[in-house]
Each structure stands twice: as C-alpha cells, then as structure tokens.
Scaffold this motif. Structure first.
Motif, PDB file in Angstrom:
ATOM      1  N   HIS A 141      34.174  46.011  31.865  1.00  0.00           N
ATOM      2  CA  HIS A 141      34.002  45.681  30.444  1.00  0.00           C
ATOM      3  C   HIS A 141      35.225  44.906  29.950  1.00  0.00           C
ATOM      4  CE1 HIS A 141      36.580  49.176  29.763  1.00  0.00           C
ATOM      5  NE2 HIS A 141      35.700  49.952  30.368  1.00  0.00           N
ATOM      6  N   HIS A 142      35.516  44.990  28.661  1.00  0.00           N
ATOM      7  CA  HIS A 142      36.562  44.164  28.060  1.00  0.00           C
ATOM      8  C   HIS A 142      37.943  44.425  28.647  1.00  0.00           C
ATOM      9  CE1 HIS A 142      36.591  47.939  25.781  1.00  0.00           C
ATOM     10  NE2 HIS A 142      37.881  47.717  25.620  1.00  0.00           N
ATOM     11  N   ASP A 143      38.164  45.578  29.253  1.00  0.00           N
ATOM     12  CA  ASP A 143      39.479  45.914  29.800  1.00  0.00           C
ATOM     13  C   ASP A 143      39.681  45.427  31.229  1.00  0.00           C
ATOM     14  OD1 ASP A 143      40.755  47.031  27.628  1.00  0.00           O
ATOM     15  OD2 ASP A 143      39.984  49.035  27.995  1.00  0.00           O
ATOM     16  N   VAL A 144      38.886  44.457  31.661  1.00  0.00           N
ATOM     17  CA  VAL A 144      39.061  43.906  32.999  1.00  0.00           C
ATOM     18  C   VAL A 144      40.466  43.316  33.176  1.00  0.00           C
ATOM     19  CG1 VAL A 144      38.065  41.655  32.375  1.00  0.00           C
ATOM     20  CG2 VAL A 144      37.970  42.455  34.743  1.00  0.00           C
ATOM     21  N   GLY A 145      41.060  42.860  32.079  1.00  0.00           N
ATOM     22  CA  GLY A 145      42.431  42.358  32.168  1.00  0.00           C
ATOM     23  C   GLY A 145      43.429  43.442  32.492  1.00  0.00           C
ATOM     24  N   PHE A 146      43.258  44.627  31.898  1.00  0.00           N
ATOM     25  CA  PHE A 146      44.148  45.743  32.198  1.00  0.00           C
ATOM     26  C   PHE A 146      44.039  46.156  33.663  1.00  0.00           C
ATOM     27  CE2 PHE A 146      44.199  47.137  27.545  1.00  0.00           C
ATOM     28  CZ  PHE A 146      45.528  46.793  27.385  1.00  0.00           C
ATOM     29  N   LEU A 147      42.893  45.895  34.283  1.00  0.00           N
ATOM     30  CA  LEU A 147      42.719  46.242  35.684  1.00  0.00           C
ATOM     31  C   LEU A 147      43.370  45.223  36.623  1.00  0.00           C
ATOM     32  CD1 LEU A 147      38.970  47.363  35.659  1.00  0.00           C
ATOM     33  CD2 LEU A 147      40.971  48.846  35.844  1.00  0.00           C
ATOM     34  N   PHE A 148      43.230  43.937  36.314  1.00  0.00           N
ATOM     35  CA  PHE A 148      43.589  42.926  37.307  1.00  0.00           C
ATOM     36  C   PHE A 148      44.825  42.104  36.975  1.00  0.00           C
ATOM     37  CE2 PHE A 148      39.229  44.033  38.270  1.00  0.00           C
ATOM     38  CZ  PHE A 148      39.333  44.246  39.637  1.00  0.00           C
ATOM     39  N   LEU A 149      45.303  42.107  35.751  1.00  0.00           N
ATOM     40  CA  LEU A 149      46.596  41.468  35.490  1.00  0.00           C
ATOM     41  C   LEU A 149      47.730  42.196  36.224  1.00  0.00           C
ATOM     42  CD1 LEU A 149      46.090  40.593  31.740  1.00  0.00           C
ATOM     43  CD2 LEU A 149      46.756  38.944  33.497  1.00  0.00           C
ATOM     44  N   PRO A 150      47.778  43.547  36.181  1.00  0.00           N
ATOM     45  CA  PRO A 150      48.879  44.232  36.882  1.00  0.00           C
ATOM     46  C   PRO A 150      48.665  44.358  38.387  1.00  0.00           C
ATOM     47  CG  PRO A 150      47.957  45.571  35.074  1.00  0.00           C
ATOM     48  CD  PRO A 150      46.976  44.495  35.389  1.00  0.00           C
ATOM     49  N   THR A 151      47.497  43.922  38.893  1.00  0.00           N
ATOM     50  CA  THR A 151      47.210  44.064  40.324  1.00  0.00           C
ATOM     51  C   THR A 151      47.057  42.688  40.961  1.00  0.00           C
ATOM     52  OG1 THR A 151      44.845  44.397  39.791  1.00  0.00           O
ATOM     53  CG2 THR A 151      46.216  46.367  40.095  1.00  0.00           C
ATOM     54  N   ALA A 152      45.863  42.090  40.890  1.00  0.00           N
ATOM     55  CA  ALA A 152      45.624  40.811  41.563  1.00  0.00           C
ATOM     56  C   ALA A 152      46.525  39.697  41.042  1.00  0.00           C
ATOM     57  CB  ALA A 152      44.153  40.422  41.416  1.00  0.00           C
ATOM     58  N   ILE A 153      46.689  39.603  39.720  1.00  0.00           N
ATOM     59  CA  ILE A 153      47.496  38.512  39.172  1.00  0.00           C
ATOM     60  C   ILE A 153      48.966  38.715  39.515  1.00  0.00           C
ATOM     61  CG2 ILE A 153      48.095  37.217  37.100  1.00  0.00           C
ATOM     62  CD1 ILE A 153      45.102  37.122  38.027  1.00  0.00           C
ATOM     63  N   ALA A 154      49.446  39.959  39.406  1.00  0.00           N
ATOM     64  CA  ALA A 154      50.830  40.227  39.822  1.00  0.00           C
ATOM     65  C   ALA A 154      51.016  39.890  41.297  1.00  0.00           C
ATOM     66  CB  ALA A 154      51.169  41.688  39.558  1.00  0.00           C
ATOM     67  N   HIS A 155      50.053  40.290  42.125  1.00  0.00           N
ATOM     68  CA  HIS A 155      50.094  40.015  43.564  1.00  0.00           C
ATOM     69  C   HIS A 155      50.165  38.504  43.805  1.00  0.00           C
ATOM     70  CE1 HIS A 155      47.857  40.694  47.683  1.00  0.00           C
ATOM     71  NE2 HIS A 155      49.062  40.179  47.839  1.00  0.00           N
ATOM     72  N   TYR A 156      49.319  37.754  43.114  1.00  0.00           N
ATOM     73  CA  TYR A 156      49.299  36.308  43.305  1.00  0.00           C
ATOM     74  C   TYR A 156      50.595  35.660  42.835  1.00  0.00           C
ATOM     75  CZ  TYR A 156      48.098  31.409  42.731  1.00  0.00           C
ATOM     76  OH  TYR A 156      48.107  30.038  42.783  1.00  0.00           O
ATOM     77  N   ARG A 157      51.114  36.101  41.709  1.00  0.00           N
ATOM     78  CA  ARG A 157      52.341  35.496  41.183  1.00  0.00           C
ATOM     79  C   ARG A 157      53.546  35.757  42.084  1.00  0.00           C
ATOM     80  NH1 ARG A 157      50.909  36.519  34.829  1.00  0.00           N
ATOM     81  NH2 ARG A 157      50.451  34.346  34.359  1.00  0.00           N
ATOM     82  N   ILE A 158      53.555  36.932  42.727  1.00  0.00           N
ATOM     83  CA  ILE A 158      54.705  37.284  43.562  1.00  0.00           C
ATOM     84  C   ILE A 158      54.578  36.688  44.968  1.00  0.00           C
ATOM     85  CG2 ILE A 158      55.922  39.212  44.655  1.00  0.00           C
ATOM     86  CD1 ILE A 158      55.148  40.887  42.169  1.00  0.00           C
ATOM     87  N   LEU A 159      53.374  36.758  45.566  1.00  0.00           N
ATOM     88  CA  LEU A 159      53.209  36.377  46.964  1.00  0.00           C
ATOM     89  C   LEU A 159      52.267  35.199  47.173  1.00  0.00           C
ATOM     90  CD1 LEU A 159      52.985  39.921  48.621  1.00  0.00           C
ATOM     91  CD2 LEU A 159      54.965  38.406  48.482  1.00  0.00           C
TER      92      LEU A 159
END
Length: 326
Positions: free
Chosen positions: A47-65
């Motif tokens: 739902h609307h909180d998909v950002g809370f799920l994937f900003l700290p996970t997939a996006i953080a992962h992509y930005r770092i590695l």
C-alpha cells in the motif's frame, strides 16, 4: 505491529554497514530486502507505505553498492506507489481496505521513492505524482497555525475535499505528533529533491509549531499535541523522526536558522535518550516510549523499530556519517 515497519530493520543494517564496513550488516540488509521482495512481486498488501519498506532496503542497497537487482526492486516499488495516484484530487490513495478517497500525511515520507525513480529513469511522471501529492498535503493537511491533520477524505470521483479524519491521533481536529514529524521531515525532503520554495516554507511552519509545543510541554512529545493532558502518553518516535527532519531542514536554511534547528534536534535526542534509552542487550529496543496510535492502548509507550532507526540516523547525521536513503 503491521509489517510495514520491517524496512526500518534493513535501514539500520545499511546505515551500520556504511559506517563500519562489516559485512554482517550488509548481509542482514540484503536478507531483509529479499524477504520483502516476495511481498512486492506478489503484490501482497502493498500500500502507500511501500516507500518505508524499500527506501531503507533496496534503495539504500543500490546507493551504497550499485546493485542491479536492488535497482529493479526499487523501480518496481516506485511503479506500484505511482499506481496509487488518483488524478481526481491529486493524492496517493492510502491503504487497500479503506475508501479510495483517503490520503495520509504519512505518505510525505514515501515520496522520496518517486523522486529517486524519476531521477534514475529520467521519467518526469514519478516526480510529477510526488509533487502533486505534496501540494495536496500542503493545501489540505497543514493548517495555518502549523499543526497537521493526519488524514483527509476526498470524493474519489471528483477530488472534492470532504473532511479531515482522526487517523492515529486523538481526533480529526487535533495534531498527532508523529504526523507533524512526518510532515516536517517529508516537506524538508521534498525541498531537497525539487528546491520548490513552498515545501521549504511548509517544513519551517511545521517545525516552528512543533518546537513551540516542546517549549511549553517539555522535550518529550506527547502522542498528540492537542489531546487532553490526561492520560499522559508520550511518543518518542515522533521526537526522533522530528529530530531527523530538523537536521534535514537545517541544511537548507540560513545560518541562524540552521543553528536553531540543530539545537532543537540535539536537545530532543539528549532528552529522549536520557529518559527512554535502554542499553540492555537482553531486551528489545534501544529507545522505549514509542506510541503507535492514540486509541490503541496496547501500543502505548513501547519499543518501536522506527524509534531505533531514527535515533541511529539522527546520531549519524550529527556526525556527518549518515547514508542518505530518503
């Protein structure tokens, strides 16, 4: 507690991996991401909180590695969030099991997922959706005095505003403290991504009202600033999220304002840690005293994973070592 909070555990791991280089934290972060991907690709109550799920996970992962799978996971998540947009009313629809005319101030913190996708793909539609939602939140959720309504109802066919909703605060006329923190941080982040002056002005309006409440009510925010004084219920998660928002806001204002907002953030952190810090390794939660919602006593003043996440992020922001994941 709803599983929307699971992303914060991953966020803690990525922040600590970036700080230490310890692959244990990296592997834990990836593990959380993989578990969340199953729900994402099956569209299981996303739902609307998909950002809370994937900003700290997939996006953080992509930005770092710069991991390719993390990139496509993040892009898929952003596409699902964009699909919640109702052009009649210009807002992202909240939840799945409620009325399609409801929007939440919480989604201000999910908008960075759309800003990220727009920048990465050069597709302006993601950012257009984000800014339209932010404009609607600014127009209908942020009041003239800087207090914030948690939720609003619109006619999903016409976009006509109907009323404010109680949400997680005391009443539809009150001001849920974490909702104010979401707005403070969310508008500060929207300014980071767009440099739109109205978002900076909105963030400052909410920040100044939040700070004024703290001056009269004490350094630990109640769960709702406009609720009756009894029962007395605090929400440390609101204070910690607000501290991160104040530190973000301080990056975009004058030197005098920067010092003011930084000082308020540091005072919040010191007061919350002194009264609610728990450093016992055998117990859950670094920070106690978090309250999910006013009208659910089982969630009053308990450890919350997002309290811990924002505490860690704020400390790393102060020392200039935080990973920018929003």
């Amino acid at each position: 507690m709803d599983w929307w909070t699971n992303g914060f555990w991953g966020g803690i791991q990525w922040q600590l991996y970036a700080l230490t280089g310890d692959i244990v934290f990296r592997d834990r972060g990836i593990q959380v991401e993989r578990q969340l991907e199953e729900a994402l690709y099956l569209f299981r109550d996303i739902h609307h909180d998909v950002g809370f799920l994937f900003l700290p996970t997939a996006i953080a992962h992509y930005r770092i590695l710069e991991d390719e799978q993390a990139y496509f996971t993040g892009l898929h998540a952003a596409s699902l969030l964009a699909g919640r947009f109702n052009p009649a009313g210009d807002y992202l629809v909240a939840w799945n099991a409620h009325q399609p005319g409801w929007m939440l101030v919480d989604s201000m913190m999910n908008l960075p997922l759309l800003f990220w996708a727009s920048k990465e793909t050069k597709d302006p539609r993601f950012q257009l959706i984000a800014t339209k939602h932010a404009n609607t939140a600014l127009n209908y959720l942020v009041r003239e005095d800087g207090t914030v309504a948690n939720a609003a109802s619109f006619d999903p066919q016409t976009g006509h505003f109907i009323e404010h909703l109680r949400g997680q605060g005391y009443s539809r006329h009150s001001s849920w403290s974490r909702g104010m923190a979401w707005a403070l941080y969310g508008f500060s982040l929207s300014y980071r991504h767009t440099k739109e002056p109205r978002y900076l002005a909105g963030a400052k309006k909410v920040a100044d009202r939040f700070s004024a409440f703290l001056e009269t009510m004490g350094p630990i925010p109640p769960v709702d600033f406009l609720a009756p004084s009894e029962p007395s219920i605090v929400d440390t998660s609101a204070g910690l999220c607000a501290a991160c928002g104040l530190l973000e806001l301080s990056l975009w204002v004058s030197q005098n304002e920067r010092k003011k907002y930084e000082a308020i953030a540091i005072h919040l952190l010191q007061a919350i840690e002194a009264q609610y810090g728990n450093w016992q390794l055998q117990e859950d939660g670094i920070i106690q005293g978090g309250t999910e919602t006013y009208h659910r006593p089982a969630t009053h003043e308990v450890p919350l994973i997002y309290s811990d996440y924002f505490f860690i992020e704020a400390l790393l922001r102060i020392t200039k070592q935080a990973v920018h994941i929003w």
